[in-house]
Motif scaffolding. Structure first.
Motif, PDB file in Angstrom:
ATOM      1  N   SER A  17       0.828  -1.201   0.000  1.00 20.82           N
ATOM      2  CA  SER A  17       0.000   0.000   0.000  1.00 20.82           C
ATOM      3  C   SER A  17       0.866   1.255   0.000  1.00 20.82           C
ATOM      4  N   VAL A  18       0.212   2.411  -0.181  1.00 18.92           N
ATOM      5  CA  VAL A  18       0.896   3.701  -0.123  1.00 18.92           C
ATOM      6  C   VAL A  18       0.169   4.582   0.880  1.00 18.92           C
ATOM      7  N   ASP A  19       0.740   5.727   1.189  1.00 16.85           N
ATOM      8  CA  ASP A  19       0.117   6.656   2.136  1.00 16.85           C
ATOM      9  C   ASP A  19      -1.257   7.077   1.624  1.00 16.85           C
ATOM     10  N   GLY A  20      -2.294   6.816   2.424  1.00 20.67           N
ATOM     11  CA  GLY A  20      -3.664   7.063   1.984  1.00 20.67           C
ATOM     12  C   GLY A  20      -3.969   8.525   1.723  1.00 20.67           C
ATOM     13  N   ALA A  21      -3.473   9.412   2.591  1.00 20.07           N
ATOM     14  CA  ALA A  21      -3.754  10.839   2.433  1.00 20.07           C
ATOM     15  C   ALA A  21      -3.090  11.393   1.169  1.00 20.07           C
ATOM     16  N   LEU A  22      -1.832  11.012   0.940  1.00 16.79           N
ATOM     17  CA  LEU A  22      -1.148  11.475  -0.265  1.00 16.79           C
ATOM     18  C   LEU A  22      -1.811  10.924  -1.526  1.00 16.79           C
ATOM     19  N   MET A  23      -2.247   9.672  -1.462  1.00 18.60           N
ATOM     20  CA  MET A  23      -2.915   9.059  -2.607  1.00 18.60           C
ATOM     21  C   MET A  23      -4.210   9.794  -2.923  1.00 18.60           C
ATOM     22  N   LYS A  24      -4.956  10.147  -1.891  1.00 18.25           N
ATOM     23  CA  LYS A  24      -6.210  10.866  -2.102  1.00 18.25           C
ATOM     24  C   LYS A  24      -5.951  12.230  -2.730  1.00 18.25           C
ATOM     25  N   GLY A  25      -4.936  12.936  -2.236  1.00 16.67           N
ATOM     26  CA  GLY A  25      -4.605  14.243  -2.804  1.00 16.67           C
ATOM     27  C   GLY A  25      -4.187  14.139  -4.255  1.00 16.67           C
ATOM     28  N   PHE A  26      -3.387  13.123  -4.569  1.00 12.22           N
ATOM     29  CA  PHE A  26      -2.957  12.892  -5.950  1.00 12.22           C
ATOM     30  C   PHE A  26      -4.154  12.616  -6.840  1.00 12.22           C
ATOM     31  N   ARG A  27      -5.055  11.780  -6.360  1.00 15.96           N
ATOM     32  CA  ARG A  27      -6.239  11.405  -7.144  1.00 15.96           C
ATOM     33  C   ARG A  27      -7.125  12.616  -7.437  1.00 15.96           C
ATOM     34  N   VAL A  28      -7.383  13.401  -6.414  1.00 13.65           N
ATOM     35  CA  VAL A  28      -8.241  14.578  -6.585  1.00 13.65           C
ATOM     36  C   VAL A  28      -7.602  15.582  -7.549  1.00 13.65           C
ATOM     37  N   ALA A  29      -6.299  15.793  -7.401  1.00 15.49           N
ATOM     38  CA  ALA A  29      -5.604  16.761  -8.248  1.00 15.49           C
ATOM     39  C   ALA A  29      -5.624  16.346  -9.720  1.00 15.49           C
ATOM     40  N   VAL A  30      -5.384  15.061  -9.980  1.00 16.36           N
ATOM     41  CA  VAL A  30      -5.358  14.597 -11.370  1.00 16.36           C
ATOM     42  C   VAL A  30      -6.758  14.604 -11.979  1.00 16.36           C
ATOM     43  N   LEU A  31      -7.755  14.179 -11.219  1.00 14.73           N
ATOM     44  CA  LEU A  31      -9.127  14.202 -11.739  1.00 14.73           C
ATOM     45  C   LEU A  31      -9.558  15.631 -12.066  1.00 14.73           C
ATOM     46  N   SER A  32      -9.179  16.585 -11.229  1.00 17.90           N
ATOM     47  CA  SER A  32      -9.487  17.985 -11.496  1.00 17.90           C
ATOM     48  C   SER A  32      -8.801  18.450 -12.778  1.00 17.90           C
ATOM     49  N   PHE A  33      -7.565  18.042 -12.960  1.00 20.57           N
ATOM     50  CA  PHE A  33      -6.797  18.403 -14.161  1.00 20.57           C
ATOM     51  C   PHE A  33      -7.446  17.817 -15.420  1.00 20.57           C
ATOM     52  N   ILE A  34      -7.779  16.535 -15.373  1.00 15.93           N
ATOM     53  CA  ILE A  34      -8.397  15.885 -16.538  1.00 15.93           C
ATOM     54  C   ILE A  34      -9.740  16.530 -16.859  1.00 15.93           C
ATOM     55  N   ASP A  35     -10.521  16.813 -15.818  1.00 16.38           N
ATOM     56  CA  ASP A  35     -11.834  17.446 -16.014  1.00 16.38           C
ATOM     57  C   ASP A  35     -11.682  18.776 -16.729  1.00 16.38           C
ATOM     58  N   ARG A  36     -10.715  19.560 -16.288  1.00 16.19           N
ATOM     59  CA  ARG A  36     -10.549  20.895 -16.858  1.00 16.19           C
ATOM     60  C   ARG A  36      -9.993  20.860 -18.276  1.00 16.19           C
ATOM     61  N   VAL A  37      -9.084  19.934 -18.538  1.00 15.65           N
ATOM     62  CA  VAL A  37      -8.440  19.891 -19.849  1.00 15.65           C
ATOM     63  C   VAL A  37      -9.272  19.122 -20.876  1.00 15.65           C
ATOM     64  N   TYR A  38      -9.828  17.970 -20.465  1.00 12.46           N
ATOM     65  CA  TYR A  38     -10.539  17.106 -21.404  1.00 12.46           C
ATOM     66  C   TYR A  38     -12.057  17.115 -21.210  1.00 12.46           C
ATOM     67  N   GLY A  39     -12.506  17.281 -19.962  1.00 14.30           N
ATOM     68  CA  GLY A  39     -13.922  17.122 -19.636  1.00 14.30           C
ATOM     69  C   GLY A  39     -14.180  15.753 -19.030  1.00 14.30           C
ATOM     70  N   ARG A  40     -15.246  15.660 -18.255  1.00 13.07           N
ATOM     71  CA  ARG A  40     -15.534  14.410 -17.533  1.00 13.07           C
ATOM     72  C   ARG A  40     -15.985  13.270 -18.435  1.00 13.07           C
ATOM     73  N   GLU A  41     -16.398  13.618 -19.653  1.00 12.47           N
ATOM     74  CA  GLU A  41     -16.868  12.575 -20.566  1.00 12.47           C
ATOM     75  C   GLU A  41     -15.722  11.873 -21.286  1.00 12.47           C
ATOM     76  N   HIS A  42     -14.525  12.384 -21.152  1.00 13.15           N
ATOM     77  CA  HIS A  42     -13.392  11.787 -21.860  1.00 13.15           C
ATOM     78  C   HIS A  42     -12.989  10.465 -21.193  1.00 13.15           C
ATOM     79  N   PRO A  43     -12.572   9.483 -21.988  1.00 15.07           N
ATOM     80  CA  PRO A  43     -12.159   8.189 -21.417  1.00 15.07           C
ATOM     81  C   PRO A  43     -11.055   8.297 -20.376  1.00 15.07           C
ATOM     82  N   HIS A  44     -10.177   9.289 -20.495  1.00 12.71           N
ATOM     83  CA  HIS A  44      -9.112   9.440 -19.502  1.00 12.71           C
ATOM     84  C   HIS A  44      -9.681   9.643 -18.095  1.00 12.71           C
ATOM     85  N   PHE A  45     -10.770  10.383 -18.003  1.00 11.11           N
ATOM     86  CA  PHE A  45     -11.357  10.666 -16.691  1.00 11.11           C
ATOM     87  C   PHE A  45     -11.866   9.372 -16.058  1.00 11.11           C
TER      88      PHE A  45
END
Length: 222
Positions: free
Chosen positions: A33-61
């Protein structure tokens, strides 16, 4: 925000993912496993980035969202692999090249319909259609330059007015101040048509709008 700034943000997210993986905790009986708090922050940051650049409908999201929903090491590694692919895709020009080609083809169809309306004597719907294509092109340009197209009003997200998008794009040097002034005039014509002020413009001015929008879109692509 420029394309370089978007790539820089992707690089920052890659570093964040590497930092998450560096916290790997080995287990004899369970998955590492990895640090849960850091993993959550990483996940939220990347999802926000993908949403803004591609949109939530994109397969990457959906791919990133489904591949990073716990703190197992394989989820962290999958998340890092996905953001690396996204970074290379953006740096290679695929994001805006493909999107721009598809958008241009769709817009060309609408502008052709507007031309047909104008030739048939329907200057008012032609003006509305041409102005609407212009406004959507401005929104696509905002996405390209990482400019927000919505704003918070009365605790709700609402679309920004086209005039404001125009001003923010010019401020971001997406195009010149001269272009900004011309776009303002086109938007005024469209607004007059949309609000039934049909005597405020002529058939010839609608023709100039359609030609001008076509040339502007070719010169300043998404």
């Amino acid at each position: 925000m420029s394309l370089d700034a978007i790539i820089t943000r992707a690089d920052q997210l890659i570093v964040m993912g590497q930092q998450v993986i560096a916290t790997r905790k080995r287990s004899e009986y369970y998955a590492d496993s990895v640090d849960g708090a850091l993993m959550k922050g990483f996940r939220v940051a990347v999802l926000s980035f993908i949403d803004r650049v591609y949109g939530r409908e994109h397969p990457h999201f959906a791919e990133f969202q489904g591949s990073t929903n716990n703190d197992n090491i394989d989820h962290a590694e999958s998340g890092l692999a996905i953001i690396r692919v996204i970074r290379e895709e953006i740096a290679g020009g695929w994001l805006f090249t493909v999107r721009g080609l598809v958008t241009a083809e769709v817009f060309a169809d609408f502008l052709e319909m507007a031309e047909h309306l104008l030739e048939s004597g329907y200057k008012d719907p032609a003006a509305v259609m041409g102005g609407s294509v212009l406004e959507e092109h401005l929104r696509q340009l905002c996405n390209k330059h990482a400019i927000a197209i919505d704003e918070q009003k009365n605790e709700k997200q609402v679309p920004k007015k086209a005039d404001r998008l125009n001003a923010e794009l010019a401020a971001a040097t997406a195009y010149s101040k001269l272009d900004q002034k011309q776009i303002t005039a086109w938007l005024d014509l469209r607004n007059n048509a949309a609000h039934g002020i049909y005597n405020a413009y002529t058939r010839e001015q609608v023709g100039q709008l359609l030609t001008g929008v076509t040339n502007f879109m070719a010169r300043v692509p998404t």
